[in-house]
Motif scaffolding. Structure first.
Motif, PDB file in Angstrom:
ATOM      1  N   GLY A  88      17.658  21.910  -7.453  1.00  0.00           N
ATOM      2  CA  GLY A  88      18.113  20.793  -6.484  1.00  0.00           C
ATOM      3  C   GLY A  88      17.796  20.282  -5.143  1.00  0.00           C
ATOM      4  N   ASP A  89      16.881  20.091  -5.031  1.00  0.00           N
ATOM      5  CA  ASP A  89      16.248  19.388  -4.447  1.00  0.00           C
ATOM      6  C   ASP A  89      15.569  18.576  -4.979  1.00  0.00           C
ATOM      7  OD1 ASP A  89      16.337  21.925  -2.487  1.00  0.00           O
ATOM      8  OD2 ASP A  89      14.405  22.271  -2.458  1.00  0.00           O
ATOM      9  N   LEU A  90      15.257  17.417  -4.155  1.00  0.00           N
ATOM     10  CA  LEU A  90      14.751  15.731  -4.432  1.00  0.00           C
ATOM     11  C   LEU A  90      13.354  15.776  -4.390  1.00  0.00           C
ATOM     12  CD1 LEU A  90      17.578  13.143  -3.033  1.00  0.00           C
ATOM     13  CD2 LEU A  90      16.951  14.357  -5.288  1.00  0.00           C
ATOM     14  N   GLU A  91      12.440  15.317  -5.319  1.00  0.00           N
ATOM     15  CA  GLU A  91      11.158  15.894  -5.284  1.00  0.00           C
ATOM     16  C   GLU A  91      10.808  14.524  -5.170  1.00  0.00           C
ATOM     17  OE1 GLU A  91      10.508  20.679  -7.024  1.00  0.00           O
ATOM     18  OE2 GLU A  91       9.754  18.839  -7.315  1.00  0.00           O
ATOM     19  N   ALA A  92       9.628  13.560  -4.473  1.00  0.00           N
ATOM     20  CA  ALA A  92       8.742  12.600  -4.967  1.00  0.00           C
ATOM     21  C   ALA A  92       8.293  13.243  -6.421  1.00  0.00           C
ATOM     22  CB  ALA A  92       8.196  12.205  -3.498  1.00  0.00           C
ATOM     23  N   HIS A  93       7.687  11.906  -6.872  1.00  0.00           N
ATOM     24  CA  HIS A  93       6.772  12.451  -8.061  1.00  0.00           C
ATOM     25  C   HIS A  93       6.382  10.127  -8.110  1.00  0.00           C
ATOM     26  CE1 HIS A  93       8.602  15.006 -10.445  1.00  0.00           C
ATOM     27  NE2 HIS A  93       9.822  14.970  -9.555  1.00  0.00           N
ATOM     28  N   TRP A  94       5.256  10.375  -8.490  1.00  0.00           N
ATOM     29  CA  TRP A  94       4.102   9.859  -8.753  1.00  0.00           C
ATOM     30  C   TRP A  94       3.622   9.491 -10.175  1.00  0.00           C
ATOM     31  CZ3 TRP A  94       3.460   5.007  -6.244  1.00  0.00           C
ATOM     32  CH2 TRP A  94       2.141   3.956  -6.980  1.00  0.00           C
ATOM     33  N   GLY A 118       1.364  -6.854  -8.480  1.00  0.00           N
ATOM     34  CA  GLY A 118       0.400  -7.688  -9.083  1.00  0.00           C
ATOM     35  C   GLY A 118      -0.456  -6.144  -9.164  1.00  0.00           C
ATOM     36  N   LYS A 119      -1.522  -7.212  -8.643  1.00  0.00           N
ATOM     37  CA  LYS A 119      -2.856  -6.295  -9.820  1.00  0.00           C
ATOM     38  C   LYS A 119      -3.408  -4.894  -8.516  1.00  0.00           C
ATOM     39  CE  LYS A 119      -7.557  -6.737 -11.001  1.00  0.00           C
ATOM     40  NZ  LYS A 119      -8.555  -7.514 -11.082  1.00  0.00           N
ATOM     41  N   TYR A 120      -3.427  -3.840  -9.510  1.00  0.00           N
ATOM     42  CA  TYR A 120      -3.532  -2.301  -8.275  1.00  0.00           C
ATOM     43  C   TYR A 120      -4.632  -2.598  -8.408  1.00  0.00           C
ATOM     44  CZ  TYR A 120      -5.181   2.320  -9.086  1.00  0.00           C
ATOM     45  OH  TYR A 120      -5.111   3.317  -8.229  1.00  0.00           O
ATOM     46  N   CYS A 121      -5.166  -1.212  -7.383  1.00  0.00           N
ATOM     47  CA  CYS A 121      -6.577  -0.780  -6.708  1.00  0.00           C
ATOM     48  C   CYS A 121      -6.340   0.508  -6.184  1.00  0.00           C
ATOM     49  CB  CYS A 121      -7.708  -2.324  -6.014  1.00  0.00           C
ATOM     50  SG  CYS A 121      -6.822  -2.587  -4.483  1.00  0.00           S
ATOM     51  N   GLY A 122      -6.923   1.328  -6.039  1.00  0.00           N
ATOM     52  CA  GLY A 122      -7.423   2.845  -5.400  1.00  0.00           C
ATOM     53  C   GLY A 122      -7.287   3.864  -5.961  1.00  0.00           C
ATOM     54  N   THR A 123      -6.966   5.162  -5.772  1.00  0.00           N
ATOM     55  CA  THR A 123      -7.756   6.251  -5.855  1.00  0.00           C
ATOM     56  C   THR A 123      -6.146   6.989  -6.946  1.00  0.00           C
ATOM     57  OG1 THR A 123      -7.389   6.791  -4.278  1.00  0.00           O
ATOM     58  CG2 THR A 123      -9.189   6.491  -3.861  1.00  0.00           C
ATOM     59  N   ALA A 124      -5.130   6.880  -6.427  1.00  0.00           N
ATOM     60  CA  ALA A 124      -4.052   7.163  -6.776  1.00  0.00           C
ATOM     61  C   ALA A 124      -3.434   6.783  -8.688  1.00  0.00           C
ATOM     62  CB  ALA A 124      -2.574   7.062  -6.133  1.00  0.00           C
ATOM     63  N   GLY A 125      -4.359   6.007  -9.221  1.00  0.00           N
ATOM     64  CA  GLY A 125      -3.480   5.452 -10.433  1.00  0.00           C
ATOM     65  C   GLY A 125      -2.198   4.262  -9.815  1.00  0.00           C
ATOM     66  N   ASP A 126      -1.673   4.173 -11.072  1.00  0.00           N
ATOM     67  CA  ASP A 126      -1.060   3.114 -11.172  1.00  0.00           C
ATOM     68  C   ASP A 126       0.445   3.027 -11.357  1.00  0.00           C
ATOM     69  OD1 ASP A 126       0.594   0.851 -11.400  1.00  0.00           O
ATOM     70  OD2 ASP A 126      -0.415  -0.062 -12.927  1.00  0.00           O
ATOM     71  N   GLN A 130      -4.592  10.432  -1.344  1.00  0.00           N
ATOM     72  CA  GLN A 130      -4.799   8.898  -2.096  1.00  0.00           C
ATOM     73  C   GLN A 130      -3.368   8.320  -2.202  1.00  0.00           C
ATOM     74  OE1 GLN A 130      -4.895  10.617  -6.673  1.00  0.00           O
ATOM     75  NE2 GLN A 130      -4.016  12.130  -5.472  1.00  0.00           N
ATOM     76  N   TYR A 131      -4.061   7.198  -2.228  1.00  0.00           N
ATOM     77  CA  TYR A 131      -3.189   5.653  -2.494  1.00  0.00           C
ATOM     78  C   TYR A 131      -3.565   4.933  -3.191  1.00  0.00           C
ATOM     79  CZ  TYR A 131      -7.868   2.892  -2.257  1.00  0.00           C
ATOM     80  OH  TYR A 131      -8.873   2.046  -2.037  1.00  0.00           O
ATOM     81  N   ALA A 132      -2.636   4.135  -3.375  1.00  0.00           N
ATOM     82  CA  ALA A 132      -2.236   2.911  -4.355  1.00  0.00           C
ATOM     83  C   ALA A 132      -2.209   1.639  -3.463  1.00  0.00           C
ATOM     84  CB  ALA A 132      -1.281   3.448  -5.419  1.00  0.00           C
ATOM     85  N   GLU A 133      -2.775   0.413  -3.980  1.00  0.00           N
ATOM     86  CA  GLU A 133      -2.841  -0.990  -3.326  1.00  0.00           C
ATOM     87  C   GLU A 133      -1.882  -2.242  -4.220  1.00  0.00           C
ATOM     88  OE1 GLU A 133      -4.498  -1.222   0.787  1.00  0.00           O
ATOM     89  OE2 GLU A 133      -5.094  -2.509  -0.768  1.00  0.00           O
ATOM     90  N   TYR A 134      -1.297  -2.805  -4.145  1.00  0.00           N
ATOM     91  CA  TYR A 134      -1.124  -3.997  -4.940  1.00  0.00           C
ATOM     92  C   TYR A 134      -1.195  -5.572  -4.525  1.00  0.00           C
ATOM     93  CZ  TYR A 134       0.423   0.050  -7.743  1.00  0.00           C
ATOM     94  OH  TYR A 134       1.093   1.022  -8.434  1.00  0.00           O
ATOM     95  N   ASP A 135      -2.035  -6.055  -4.980  1.00  0.00           N
ATOM     96  CA  ASP A 135      -2.144  -7.247  -4.227  1.00  0.00           C
ATOM     97  C   ASP A 135      -1.246  -8.407  -4.558  1.00  0.00           C
ATOM     98  OD1 ASP A 135      -1.942  -7.893  -6.897  1.00  0.00           O
ATOM     99  OD2 ASP A 135      -3.878  -8.798  -6.867  1.00  0.00           O
ATOM    100  N   GLY A 136      -0.284  -7.883  -4.744  1.00  0.00           N
ATOM    101  CA  GLY A 136       1.309  -9.015  -4.573  1.00  0.00           C
ATOM    102  C   GLY A 136       2.055  -7.856  -5.048  1.00  0.00           C
ATOM    103  N   PHE A 137       3.166  -8.402  -4.310  1.00  0.00           N
ATOM    104  CA  PHE A 137       4.411  -7.262  -3.785  1.00  0.00           C
ATOM    105  C   PHE A 137       6.027  -8.170  -3.521  1.00  0.00           C
ATOM    106  CE2 PHE A 137       7.640  -4.615  -1.567  1.00  0.00           C
ATOM    107  CZ  PHE A 137       8.320  -3.789  -1.738  1.00  0.00           C
ATOM    108  N   TRP A 138       7.213  -8.107  -3.979  1.00  0.00           N
ATOM    109  CA  TRP A 138       7.998  -8.866  -3.441  1.00  0.00           C
ATOM    110  C   TRP A 138       9.497  -8.466  -4.353  1.00  0.00           C
ATOM    111  CZ3 TRP A 138       4.782 -12.157  -6.058  1.00  0.00           C
ATOM    112  CH2 TRP A 138       5.498 -12.733  -7.123  1.00  0.00           C
ATOM    113  N   ARG A 160       1.126  -0.626   0.103  1.00  0.00           N
ATOM    114  CA  ARG A 160      -0.252   0.041  -0.235  1.00  0.00           C
ATOM    115  C   ARG A 160       0.262   1.386  -0.072  1.00  0.00           C
ATOM    116  NH1 ARG A 160      -5.700   1.309   1.807  1.00  0.00           N
ATOM    117  NH2 ARG A 160      -5.282   3.603   2.804  1.00  0.00           N
ATOM    118  N   VAL A 161       0.935   2.312  -1.137  1.00  0.00           N
ATOM    119  CA  VAL A 161       1.650   2.761  -1.100  1.00  0.00           C
ATOM    120  C   VAL A 161       0.436   4.666  -0.982  1.00  0.00           C
ATOM    121  CG1 VAL A 161       2.437   5.234  -2.336  1.00  0.00           C
ATOM    122  CG2 VAL A 161       2.898   3.009  -2.867  1.00  0.00           C
TER     123      VAL A 161
END
Length: 266
Positions: free
Chosen positions: A234-240, A169-177, A150-158, A141-142
């Motif tokens: 020069g800053d580090l910014e997160a991206h989705w 694995g398969k995505y679901c959520g509100t943030a997009g894959d 917003q969130y993203a979930e994947y039904d498999g992860f390793w 889960r992110v």
């Protein structure tokens, strides 16, 4: 007077225990947050209401800093357990704020071992993540906050192998894959793409890093929650980045729990 002194001593002891619990990870004796969540300690003789609260907190159903045991590891590993989101039982792998003072432009070795302040901005560590996910199929889960949550979930992860290849694995959520490009990719930190290539210095190349470590991507057009360097600031910014959207979350948190959660008697 004697009763008052005993009461004051009890209150002081309870306060000291609570303070220590807040500063040190509470050892669960378990191998993951979802097991700690199901475990309940037998109530001990409570000295006062403060001690009763501590006993309830020690039941491992409160979000916070815990220590878990990983197979083959001698020392317990401090982790932050989220016991609230969607039923709880989540082990945090990453948490980051764009304004964090914790540096995410680091070497592969540091990404293997982990860094930061557990419970605040931190990266748990590739070795620990691999050890956790090898025990069975996990949900990833992110959670992200920009203008709204917003969130993203994947039904498999390793992650697996010497290059810490990611499988989702398969995505679901509100943030997009936002991990559709990362699936099947190796982990890269500061241009190094193999765990066998070690860095001789810990900090000498940080200014050269185009972003924080991530799965085969340090480009502004791809997802990287550990940060991509803004060429202007020069800053580090997160991206989705999804197939049809791109946003910069101010805060992100990656967490996992087993797909099949075991119901342990309370």
């Amino acid at each position: 007077m004697l009763g008052q002194n005993i009461g004051e001593t009890a209150n002081g002891l309870a306060a000291a225990i609570l303070q220590a619990a807040a500063a040190q990870p509470l050892y669960t004796g378990e191998v993951a947050c979802f097991l700690a969540e199901r475990r309940r300690l037998q109530p001990a003789a409570a000295l006062d209401n403060g001690m009763s609260f501590f006993e309830r907190a020690a039941g491992f159903d409160v979000s916070g800093l815990y220590a878990i045991s990983l197979r083959g590891w001698e020392a317990a590993v401090p982790v932050h357990c989220d016991m609230e989101t969607d039923g709880g039982g989540w082990t945090l792998l990453q948490q980051r704020r764009n304004d964090s003072q914790v540096v995410f432009a680091r070497s592969l070795r540091q990404y293997e071992e982990g860094f930061g302040l557990t419970g605040n901005s931190h990266w748990l560590g590739l070795r620990a993540i691999a050890a956790l996910t090898e025990r069975g199929l996990h949900t990833l889960r992110v959670d992200m906050w920009a203008d709204e949550h917003q969130y993203a979930e994947y039904d498999g992860f390793w992650i697996s192998g010497a290059d810490y290849v990611i499988t989702v694995g398969k995505y679901c959520g509100t943030a997009g894959d936002g991990l559709y490009k990362q699936h099947g990719q190796k982990f890269v930190a500061c241009g190094l793409n193999q765990a066998s290539r070690r860095d001789k210095t810990a900090h000498g190349f940080q200014s050269k890093c185009q972003g924080g470590g991530w799965w085969d991507s340090q480009k502004t057009e791809d997802t990287n929650l550990n940060g991509v360097r803004n060429p202007n600031t020069g800053d580090l910014e997160a991206h989705w980045v999804t197939r049809n959207a791109h946003f910069v979350p101010r805060v992100s948190a990656m967490k996992i729990r087993p797909v099949q959660r075991i119901a342990i008697g309370k």
